[in-house]
Design a protein around this motif. Structure first.
Motif, PDB file in Angstrom:
ATOM      1  N   ARG A 268      -4.866  -7.698  12.522  1.00 32.48           N
ATOM      2  CA  ARG A 268      -4.631  -6.258  12.420  1.00 32.48           C
ATOM      3  C   ARG A 268      -3.393  -5.950  11.583  1.00 32.48           C
ATOM      4  O   ARG A 268      -3.369  -4.970  10.835  1.00 32.48           O
ATOM      5  CB  ARG A 268      -4.490  -5.660  13.826  1.00 32.48           C
ATOM      6  CG  ARG A 268      -5.813  -5.450  14.544  1.00 32.48           C
ATOM      7  CD  ARG A 268      -5.613  -5.140  16.003  1.00 32.48           C
ATOM      8  NE  ARG A 268      -5.187  -6.326  16.746  1.00 32.48           N
ATOM      9  CZ  ARG A 268      -4.699  -6.298  17.986  1.00 32.48           C
ATOM     10  NH1 ARG A 268      -4.546  -5.146  18.608  1.00 32.48           N
ATOM     11  NH2 ARG A 268      -4.371  -7.422  18.602  1.00 32.48           N
ATOM     12  N   ALA A 269      -2.360  -6.788  11.698  1.00 33.72           N
ATOM     13  CA  ALA A 269      -1.169  -6.590  10.864  1.00 33.72           C
ATOM     14  C   ALA A 269      -1.512  -6.795   9.394  1.00 33.72           C
ATOM     15  O   ALA A 269      -1.090  -6.010   8.527  1.00 33.72           O
ATOM     16  CB  ALA A 269      -0.071  -7.559  11.290  1.00 33.72           C
ATOM     17  N   ASN A 270      -2.276  -7.832   9.097  1.00 30.17           N
ATOM     18  CA  ASN A 270      -2.738  -8.041   7.724  1.00 30.17           C
ATOM     19  C   ASN A 270      -3.590  -6.874   7.252  1.00 30.17           C
ATOM     20  O   ASN A 270      -3.522  -6.469   6.093  1.00 30.17           O
ATOM     21  CB  ASN A 270      -3.528  -9.339   7.626  1.00 30.17           C
ATOM     22  CG  ASN A 270      -2.654 -10.575   7.754  1.00 30.17           C
ATOM     23  OD1 ASN A 270      -1.521 -10.580   7.297  1.00 30.17           O
ATOM     24  ND2 ASN A 270      -3.162 -11.615   8.384  1.00 30.17           N
TER      25      ASN A 270
ATOM     26  N   PHE B  83      -4.464  -2.422   3.430  1.00 35.33           N
ATOM     27  CA  PHE B  83      -4.972  -1.099   3.082  1.00 35.33           C
ATOM     28  C   PHE B  83      -4.494  -0.677   1.694  1.00 35.33           C
ATOM     29  O   PHE B  83      -5.150   0.102   1.007  1.00 35.33           O
ATOM     30  CB  PHE B  83      -4.511  -0.048   4.097  1.00 35.33           C
ATOM     31  CG  PHE B  83      -5.350   0.007   5.343  1.00 35.33           C
ATOM     32  CD1 PHE B  83      -6.682  -0.353   5.318  1.00 35.33           C
ATOM     33  CD2 PHE B  83      -4.803   0.423   6.539  1.00 35.33           C
ATOM     34  CE1 PHE B  83      -7.451  -0.299   6.470  1.00 35.33           C
ATOM     35  CE2 PHE B  83      -5.557   0.474   7.689  1.00 35.33           C
ATOM     36  CZ  PHE B  83      -6.885   0.115   7.665  1.00 35.33           C
ATOM     37  N   GLY B  84      -3.334  -1.184   1.292  1.00 33.24           N
ATOM     38  CA  GLY B  84      -2.842  -0.854  -0.045  1.00 33.24           C
ATOM     39  C   GLY B  84      -3.782  -1.330  -1.129  1.00 33.24           C
ATOM     40  O   GLY B  84      -3.921  -0.693  -2.178  1.00 33.24           O
TER      41      GLY B  84
ATOM     42  N   VAL C  93       3.175  -0.381   8.068  1.00 36.27           N
ATOM     43  CA  VAL C  93       2.846   0.774   7.224  1.00 36.27           C
ATOM     44  C   VAL C  93       3.676   0.749   5.940  1.00 36.27           C
ATOM     45  O   VAL C  93       3.168   1.058   4.849  1.00 36.27           O
ATOM     46  CB  VAL C  93       3.076   2.093   7.995  1.00 36.27           C
ATOM     47  CG1 VAL C  93       2.918   3.296   7.066  1.00 36.27           C
ATOM     48  CG2 VAL C  93       2.102   2.209   9.157  1.00 36.27           C
ATOM     49  N   ALA C  94       4.955   0.381   6.047  1.00 40.72           N
ATOM     50  CA  ALA C  94       5.805   0.282   4.856  1.00 40.72           C
ATOM     51  C   ALA C  94       5.267  -0.776   3.897  1.00 40.72           C
ATOM     52  O   ALA C  94       5.270  -0.584   2.673  1.00 40.72           O
ATOM     53  CB  ALA C  94       7.240  -0.049   5.263  1.00 40.72           C
ATOM     54  N   LEU C  95       4.788  -1.894   4.440  1.00 37.74           N
ATOM     55  CA  LEU C  95       4.185  -2.927   3.598  1.00 37.74           C
ATOM     56  C   LEU C  95       2.917  -2.422   2.939  1.00 37.74           C
ATOM     57  O   LEU C  95       2.597  -2.797   1.803  1.00 37.74           O
ATOM     58  CB  LEU C  95       3.889  -4.175   4.431  1.00 37.74           C
ATOM     59  CG  LEU C  95       5.081  -4.877   5.075  1.00 37.74           C
ATOM     60  CD1 LEU C  95       4.637  -6.156   5.774  1.00 37.74           C
ATOM     61  CD2 LEU C  95       6.160  -5.182   4.045  1.00 37.74           C
ATOM     62  N   TRP C  96       2.185  -1.554   3.637  1.00 40.32           N
ATOM     63  CA  TRP C  96       0.989  -0.941   3.067  1.00 40.32           C
ATOM     64  C   TRP C  96       1.345  -0.092   1.849  1.00 40.32           C
ATOM     65  O   TRP C  96       0.706  -0.201   0.805  1.00 40.32           O
ATOM     66  CB  TRP C  96       0.285  -0.071   4.112  1.00 40.32           C
ATOM     67  CG  TRP C  96      -0.679   0.900   3.519  1.00 40.32           C
ATOM     68  CD1 TRP C  96      -1.827   0.609   2.839  1.00 40.32           C
ATOM     69  CD2 TRP C  96      -0.574   2.329   3.503  1.00 40.32           C
ATOM     70  NE1 TRP C  96      -2.446   1.765   2.416  1.00 40.32           N
ATOM     71  CE2 TRP C  96      -1.691   2.832   2.809  1.00 40.32           C
ATOM     72  CE3 TRP C  96       0.354   3.231   4.028  1.00 40.32           C
ATOM     73  CZ2 TRP C  96      -1.908   4.194   2.622  1.00 40.32           C
ATOM     74  CZ3 TRP C  96       0.134   4.585   3.848  1.00 40.32           C
ATOM     75  CH2 TRP C  96      -0.974   5.050   3.147  1.00 40.32           C
ATOM     76  N   VAL C  97       2.377   0.733   1.982  1.00 39.83           N
ATOM     77  CA  VAL C  97       2.781   1.587   0.861  1.00 39.83           C
ATOM     78  C   VAL C  97       3.235   0.735  -0.321  1.00 39.83           C
ATOM     79  O   VAL C  97       2.943   1.043  -1.477  1.00 39.83           O
ATOM     80  CB  VAL C  97       3.893   2.567   1.291  1.00 39.83           C
ATOM     81  CG1 VAL C  97       4.332   3.422   0.109  1.00 39.83           C
ATOM     82  CG2 VAL C  97       3.414   3.460   2.424  1.00 39.83           C
ATOM     83  N   LEU C  98       3.936  -0.358  -0.027  1.00 44.44           N
ATOM     84  CA  LEU C  98       4.397  -1.243  -1.096  1.00 44.44           C
ATOM     85  C   LEU C  98       3.224  -1.830  -1.868  1.00 44.44           C
ATOM     86  O   LEU C  98       3.220  -1.859  -3.107  1.00 44.44           O
ATOM     87  CB  LEU C  98       5.257  -2.363  -0.511  1.00 44.44           C
ATOM     88  CG  LEU C  98       5.853  -3.359  -1.509  1.00 44.44           C
ATOM     89  CD1 LEU C  98       6.771  -2.657  -2.499  1.00 44.44           C
ATOM     90  CD2 LEU C  98       6.603  -4.459  -0.772  1.00 44.44           C
ATOM     91  N   LEU C  99       2.205  -2.298  -1.151  1.00 44.14           N
ATOM     92  CA  LEU C  99       1.028  -2.846  -1.830  1.00 44.14           C
ATOM     93  C   LEU C  99       0.240  -1.751  -2.537  1.00 44.14           C
ATOM     94  O   LEU C  99      -0.363  -1.984  -3.585  1.00 44.14           O
ATOM     95  CB  LEU C  99       0.128  -3.579  -0.828  1.00 44.14           C
ATOM     96  CG  LEU C  99      -1.010  -4.392  -1.454  1.00 44.14           C
ATOM     97  CD1 LEU C  99      -0.450  -5.510  -2.321  1.00 44.14           C
ATOM     98  CD2 LEU C  99      -1.927  -4.976  -0.396  1.00 44.14           C
TER      99      LEU C  99
END
Length: 420
Positions: free
Chosen positions: A151-153, A158-159, A30-36
């Motif tokens: 699923r992790a990707n 999502f970002g 989720v943190a990687l999502w926010v970053l993207l």
């Protein structure tokens, strides 16, 4: 007498004493999502603000087209060296540097005064943002077992979809409420530096073994899912570039990315100039492709992990993207045209999780960052050509995008026959 406490062994003991199963790897995703998400708002706000900059006489249309293409070119180059740096120094340090760099360049874009200044700002923005994708791919390789990677990707990708969804109404609102195209760049630069940088520093460890939030049970689960890859030997860049599979993957990804970036950067201008919509309506229609893309990412990620097949999704999705773009740009009815163009762009959600899962299978952990940088770097340099052509001529540009998408789709189908 007091004794010093070793922080590394203490961290391990604290983890070992915890009997509760954690799933922190998904919160990390989720943190990687926010970053993207921040990254994509920073790069796509130009698609809404660009026409206003042209209208104010700050830049020319040709300069805007060149700036967007040069952004992709330097973005591609920084993917390559960003991936190498992440393998050498770890993704956390490189991600923090890249985030601060691209936030400052976003701020600089809000104060450009000429076409040359805009081109310079986009070149510098690309150098920072291009490091991001190989970092995320390396993190997924380290933090997730192989059967969870689509699923992790999906999570961090999502970002890519939510960024443009937010960009359309949010940037339009900022411009209309403040009366200036400068405000989106200033606001997003502050968000990146003040909000996102601390999150990366605290959460984004290079490996799950280094995180105090990961329990011993979760760590054992992650490591068990990586056992089949632990004996992999390092692959050199020359060996990768000599493999047919890598080039098929690159052509497939480039075919879809050329369509995606073309729509990403030029859809608002197309709607204003060709479909004669207002800025307000343009912001509304700009969201639709990315709403559909979000749905596609979710469905594809779960189906791909369940079937453990990747390239068949990527190949068919890229062909649909080409066909949808052809039908959409030739439809007279606006609603029908936008639905078809949106479906075309949404196919990026089918290709994204499967392409990166195939890449993470091709490369061992030692240099997956380098591999991701090569794939995404070369793809962005290739996509820059189509983006520039589309910025100069919609008729010629859309034809180029459609043909390339069909070629990319065929490459994906060939790769599927090879077992990916």
């Amino acid at each position: 007498m007091s004794t010093l406490r070793n922080p590394v062994s203490s961290q391990w003991n604290d983890r070992s004493n915890s009997h509760q199963q954690t799933n922190f790897r998904w919160w990390f995703a989720v943190a990687l999502w926010v970053l993207l998400l921040i990254s994509y708002i920073d790069r796509t706000n130009i698609s809404i603000a660009g026409p206003e900059m042209v209208k104010d006489g700050v830049v020319t249309t040709h300069a805007l087209a060149l700036a967007n293409s040069l952004f992709l070119f330097t973005y591609g180059l920084s993917n390559i060296f960003g991936g190498y740096l992440s393998d050498r120094f770890g993704p956390r340090k490189i991600a923090l540097f890249a985030l601060i760099w691209w936030s400052l360049m976003t701020l600089f874009t809000g104060f450009v005064w000429s076409s040359l200044a805009l081109i310079f700002s986009r070149i510098l923005l690309g150098l920072g943002e291009g490091m991001h994708w190989p970092l995320n791919s390396k993190w997924v390789k380290e933090w997730f077992p192989s059967h969870e990677r689509a699923r992790a990707n999906m999570f961090w990708e999502f970002g890519l979809t939510m960024g443009p969804i937010i960009t359309g109404p949010f940037v339009t609102w900022l411009i209309l409420s403040t009366g200036t195209w400068k405000s989106p760049f200033i606001v997003m630069a502050l968000v990146g530096i003040l909000a996102m940088a601390p999150i990366i520093w605290i959460v984004a460890k290079d490996r799950p073994e280094e995180s105090r939030f990961v329990s011993s049970q979760e760590l054992a689960y992650i490591q068990a899912g990586r056992k089949d890859e632990s004996a992999s030997t390092q692959v050199s860049v020359g060996e990768v570039l000599s493999k047919t599979d890598f080039w098929l993957l690159l052509i497939n990804w480039s075919g879809m990315a050329t369509v995606f970036y073309g729509i990403l950067f030029w859809l608002p201008s197309y709607l204003i100039k060709v479909r004669h919509l207002s800025l307000h309506m343009t912001g509304f229609w700009y969201m639709l492709p990315y709403i559909l893309m979000t749905v596609c990412i979710i469905l594809t990620a779960f189906a791909s992990d369940r079937l453990m097949k990747r390239s068949i999704f990527a190949g068919i999705g890229t062909i649909i993207a080409g066909v949808g773009l052809f039908l959409g740009t030739h439809a007279d009815n606006l609603a029908l045209a936008m639905i078809l163009i949106s479906i075309s762009s949404a196919m990026n959600g089918v290709v994204l999780p499967t392409i990166w899962s195939s890449l993470q299978r091709m490369f061992p952990s030692h240099n997956v960052g380098t591999g991701a940088g090569l794939l995404n770097g070369l793809e962005n340099i290739i996509a820059a050509i189509g983006t520039y052509i589309l910025g100069i001529s919609f008729s010629v540009g859309f034809t180029y995008l459609i043909i390339f998408a069909l070629i990319g789709g065929l490459s994906g189908l060939i790769l599927a026959k090879r077992g990916y």
